[in-house]
Design a protein around this motif. Sequence first.
Motif, PDB file in Angstrom:
ATOM      1  N   ASP A  25     -24.777   7.348  22.393  1.00 40.85           N
ATOM      2  CA  ASP A  25     -24.447   7.708  21.015  1.00 40.85           C
ATOM      3  C   ASP A  25     -25.548   8.518  20.341  1.00 40.85           C
ATOM      4  O   ASP A  25     -25.266   9.423  19.547  1.00 40.85           O
ATOM      5  CB  ASP A  25     -24.180   6.442  20.199  1.00 40.85           C
ATOM      6  N   ALA A  26     -26.806   8.188  20.626  1.00 44.23           N
ATOM      7  CA  ALA A  26     -27.919   8.818  19.904  1.00 44.23           C
ATOM      8  C   ALA A  26     -27.944  10.336  20.073  1.00 44.23           C
ATOM      9  O   ALA A  26     -27.961  11.075  19.079  1.00 44.23           O
ATOM     10  CB  ALA A  26     -29.244   8.183  20.341  1.00 44.23           C
ATOM     11  N   PRO A  27     -27.944  10.881  21.317  1.00 48.45           N
ATOM     12  CA  PRO A  27     -27.937  12.351  21.434  1.00 48.45           C
ATOM     13  C   PRO A  27     -26.652  12.971  20.905  1.00 48.45           C
ATOM     14  O   PRO A  27     -26.666  14.085  20.377  1.00 48.45           O
ATOM     15  CB  PRO A  27     -28.105  12.596  22.947  1.00 48.45           C
ATOM     16  N   PHE A  28     -25.518  12.238  21.063  1.00 52.02           N
ATOM     17  CA  PHE A  28     -24.262  12.764  20.526  1.00 52.02           C
ATOM     18  C   PHE A  28     -24.372  12.946  19.012  1.00 52.02           C
ATOM     19  O   PHE A  28     -23.971  13.982  18.457  1.00 52.02           O
ATOM     20  CB  PHE A  28     -23.108  11.815  20.860  1.00 52.02           C
ATOM     21  N   MET A  29     -24.911  11.923  18.337  1.00 52.34           N
ATOM     22  CA  MET A  29     -25.028  11.999  16.885  1.00 52.34           C
ATOM     23  C   MET A  29     -26.031  13.077  16.475  1.00 52.34           C
ATOM     24  O   MET A  29     -25.852  13.749  15.456  1.00 52.34           O
ATOM     25  CB  MET A  29     -25.436  10.636  16.334  1.00 52.34           C
ATOM     26  N   PHE A  30     -27.098  13.251  17.273  1.00 52.52           N
ATOM     27  CA  PHE A  30     -28.069  14.305  16.970  1.00 52.52           C
ATOM     28  C   PHE A  30     -27.398  15.679  17.023  1.00 52.52           C
ATOM     29  O   PHE A  30     -27.574  16.511  16.128  1.00 52.52           O
ATOM     30  CB  PHE A  30     -29.229  14.243  17.970  1.00 52.52           C
ATOM     31  N   ILE A  31     -26.613  15.908  18.087  1.00 58.37           N
ATOM     32  CA  ILE A  31     -25.912  17.186  18.223  1.00 58.37           C
ATOM     33  C   ILE A  31     -24.915  17.370  17.081  1.00 58.37           C
ATOM     34  O   ILE A  31     -24.792  18.456  16.497  1.00 58.37           O
ATOM     35  CB  ILE A  31     -25.198  17.257  19.583  1.00 58.37           C
ATOM     36  N   LEU A  32     -24.197  16.291  16.750  1.00 62.18           N
ATOM     37  CA  LEU A  32     -23.188  16.377  15.688  1.00 62.18           C
ATOM     38  C   LEU A  32     -23.831  16.716  14.339  1.00 62.18           C
ATOM     39  O   LEU A  32     -23.366  17.618  13.628  1.00 62.18           O
ATOM     40  CB  LEU A  32     -22.439  15.040  15.594  1.00 62.18           C
ATOM     41  N   ILE A  33     -24.906  16.009  13.994  1.00 61.95           N
ATOM     42  CA  ILE A  33     -25.542  16.221  12.691  1.00 61.95           C
ATOM     43  C   ILE A  33     -26.214  17.592  12.634  1.00 61.95           C
ATOM     44  O   ILE A  33     -26.091  18.326  11.636  1.00 61.95           O
ATOM     45  CB  ILE A  33     -26.559  15.090  12.415  1.00 61.95           C
ATOM     46  N   ALA A  34     -26.938  17.978  13.715  1.00 63.03           N
ATOM     47  CA  ALA A  34     -27.601  19.289  13.729  1.00 63.03           C
ATOM     48  C   ALA A  34     -26.577  20.414  13.647  1.00 63.03           C
ATOM     49  O   ALA A  34     -26.775  21.404  12.917  1.00 63.03           O
ATOM     50  CB  ALA A  34     -28.443  19.418  15.000  1.00 63.03           C
ATOM     51  N   SER A  35     -25.477  20.281  14.372  1.00 65.54           N
ATOM     52  CA  SER A  35     -24.436  21.312  14.345  1.00 65.54           C
ATOM     53  C   SER A  35     -23.795  21.401  12.962  1.00 65.54           C
ATOM     54  O   SER A  35     -23.476  22.496  12.475  1.00 65.54           O
ATOM     55  CB  SER A  35     -23.364  21.007  15.399  1.00 65.54           C
ATOM     56  N   ILE A  78     -36.474  27.883  16.844  1.00 62.00           N
ATOM     57  CA  ILE A  78     -35.788  26.640  16.440  1.00 62.00           C
ATOM     58  C   ILE A  78     -34.629  26.292  17.376  1.00 62.00           C
ATOM     59  O   ILE A  78     -34.539  25.157  17.867  1.00 62.00           O
ATOM     60  CB  ILE A  78     -35.322  26.740  14.971  1.00 62.00           C
ATOM     61  N   PRO A  79     -33.697  27.237  17.680  1.00 64.35           N
ATOM     62  CA  PRO A  79     -32.631  26.878  18.638  1.00 64.35           C
ATOM     63  C   PRO A  79     -33.171  26.493  20.017  1.00 64.35           C
ATOM     64  O   PRO A  79     -32.618  25.616  20.682  1.00 64.35           O
ATOM     65  CB  PRO A  79     -31.778  28.158  18.705  1.00 64.35           C
ATOM     66  N   THR A  80     -34.260  27.178  20.444  1.00 61.36           N
ATOM     67  CA  THR A  80     -34.824  26.827  21.755  1.00 61.36           C
ATOM     68  C   THR A  80     -35.357  25.400  21.762  1.00 61.36           C
ATOM     69  O   THR A  80     -35.139  24.643  22.723  1.00 61.36           O
ATOM     70  CB  THR A  80     -35.962  27.799  22.109  1.00 61.36           C
ATOM     71  N   ILE A  81     -36.036  25.017  20.689  1.00 65.32           N
ATOM     72  CA  ILE A  81     -36.534  23.635  20.602  1.00 65.32           C
ATOM     73  C   ILE A  81     -35.381  22.642  20.608  1.00 65.32           C
ATOM     74  O   ILE A  81     -35.424  21.611  21.291  1.00 65.32           O
ATOM     75  CB  ILE A  81     -37.387  23.469  19.326  1.00 65.32           C
ATOM     76  N   LEU A  82     -34.304  22.964  19.885  1.00 68.14           N
ATOM     77  CA  LEU A  82     -33.142  22.061  19.845  1.00 68.14           C
ATOM     78  C   LEU A  82     -32.516  21.910  21.229  1.00 68.14           C
ATOM     79  O   LEU A  82     -32.124  20.810  21.625  1.00 68.14           O
ATOM     80  CB  LEU A  82     -32.107  22.596  18.845  1.00 68.14           C
ATOM     81  N   PHE A  84     -34.025  22.211  24.146  1.00 69.03           N
ATOM     82  CA  PHE A  84     -34.907  21.382  24.983  1.00 69.03           C
ATOM     83  C   PHE A  84     -34.790  19.903  24.598  1.00 69.03           C
ATOM     84  O   PHE A  84     -34.793  19.023  25.465  1.00 69.03           O
ATOM     85  CB  PHE A  84     -36.356  21.856  24.853  1.00 69.03           C
ATOM     86  N   ILE A  85     -34.697  19.629  23.300  1.00 67.63           N
ATOM     87  CA  ILE A  85     -34.548  18.233  22.862  1.00 67.63           C
ATOM     88  C   ILE A  85     -33.268  17.638  23.438  1.00 67.63           C
ATOM     89  O   ILE A  85     -33.265  16.530  23.995  1.00 67.63           O
ATOM     90  CB  ILE A  85     -34.532  18.155  21.321  1.00 67.63           C
ATOM     91  N   VAL A  86     -32.164  18.375  23.334  1.00 67.31           N
ATOM     92  CA  VAL A  86     -30.877  17.865  23.827  1.00 67.31           C
ATOM     93  C   VAL A  86     -30.911  17.698  25.337  1.00 67.31           C
ATOM     94  O   VAL A  86     -30.403  16.702  25.882  1.00 67.31           O
ATOM     95  CB  VAL A  86     -29.739  18.822  23.411  1.00 67.31           C
TER      96      VAL A  86
END
Length: 355
Positions: A25-35, A78-82, A84-86
């Motif tokens: 759930d954690a990475p899913f929510m990160f992607i959802l909120i960032a998007s 910024i997108p590159t960092i995102l 790598f995080i994902v």
Amino acid sequence: MSQIYEAIRSFWLPEQASTTAHVIDAPFMFILIASTIMLIGVTFYLFYLPWKYRRRSSADVPYPVKENHLLEMSWIVIPTILVFIVFFWGFKAHVDTVVAPADAYEVNVQGKKWLWQFNYNEGITTTNELVVPANRPVKLIMNSVDVLHSFYVPEFRIKHDVLPNRYSTVWFEAVRADTFQILCTEYCGTGHSVMGAKVIALGAQEWNEWVASGGGKGIQPGDSPVELGEALYTKNVCNTCHSIDGSSKVGPSFLGHWGETRNFVDGGSAVMDEDYTRESILYPAAHIVEDYQPVMPSYQGQLSDGEVYALIQYIKSINGADVPATFAEGGFGGDGDAGGADAADDAAADAPAAE
């Protein structure tokens, strides 16, 4: 903040019922909120900038636009960092959910058109019911006997393809004793939509009792064969392929054919009686009825003789044939084996000639 996060998570996702659900759930929510944040920002400037720089009069002349190094670097960095995080977050989640603990309890899972069969280390076999201990890691070793299936339990956040001719594994640990839904998420034929099952997580005492009872099996004198047969008809998803209202499905209906002669694709024929029905349940490939495909799996080793006998009595009952009210005293024992065979043989002796 945590309450807002939980409100958003529970809106999109089912409850978390395994020890690794939060890892997914954690990475899913990160992607959802960032998007969502980026979508709002892009949409805002999509309308704001044309309005801000609109031509207000015929005398307006656009001024030269010069590069902005800070802005250009920001939309690259910024997108590159995102990304790598994902990537690393998702890779860790993948490893955490694929590599099972060394002390995990193992269960063999077989996907078939259109049911799930579970084989336990204690020699127990269940169909469409995966019984496991709660609060203990469980490793599933899965394969398919026919086509590609996909094993999915939403509350556990586990989903994995089940392939023919090779094993795949996945693991989970249920956080409480409860019942959860299993779905097949890979289209596997006309019965795909009914290929459901359940995970039944038991407390430690209930689990030990279930194992000691041989998976809850046991036919007692006085039990009704027809009632047991009806329960087995549903439990083993016979209704997926065999109707009880006379309508034709993947397999012949259980209604309206008892005592009839069935013609086979190999040119042979047989009367539908106890022997023929028993053979069809245990050795379905022995004879294929005309106009039907050889897709039925064998239930040999999955059903005791007593359970096969009960299914036969249920089929007879819906066709109006006489059936015994109860299992005979001393006939079917706790596992329903020896007595079951005797009773089935006795019944077969009174039936029309076997095909």
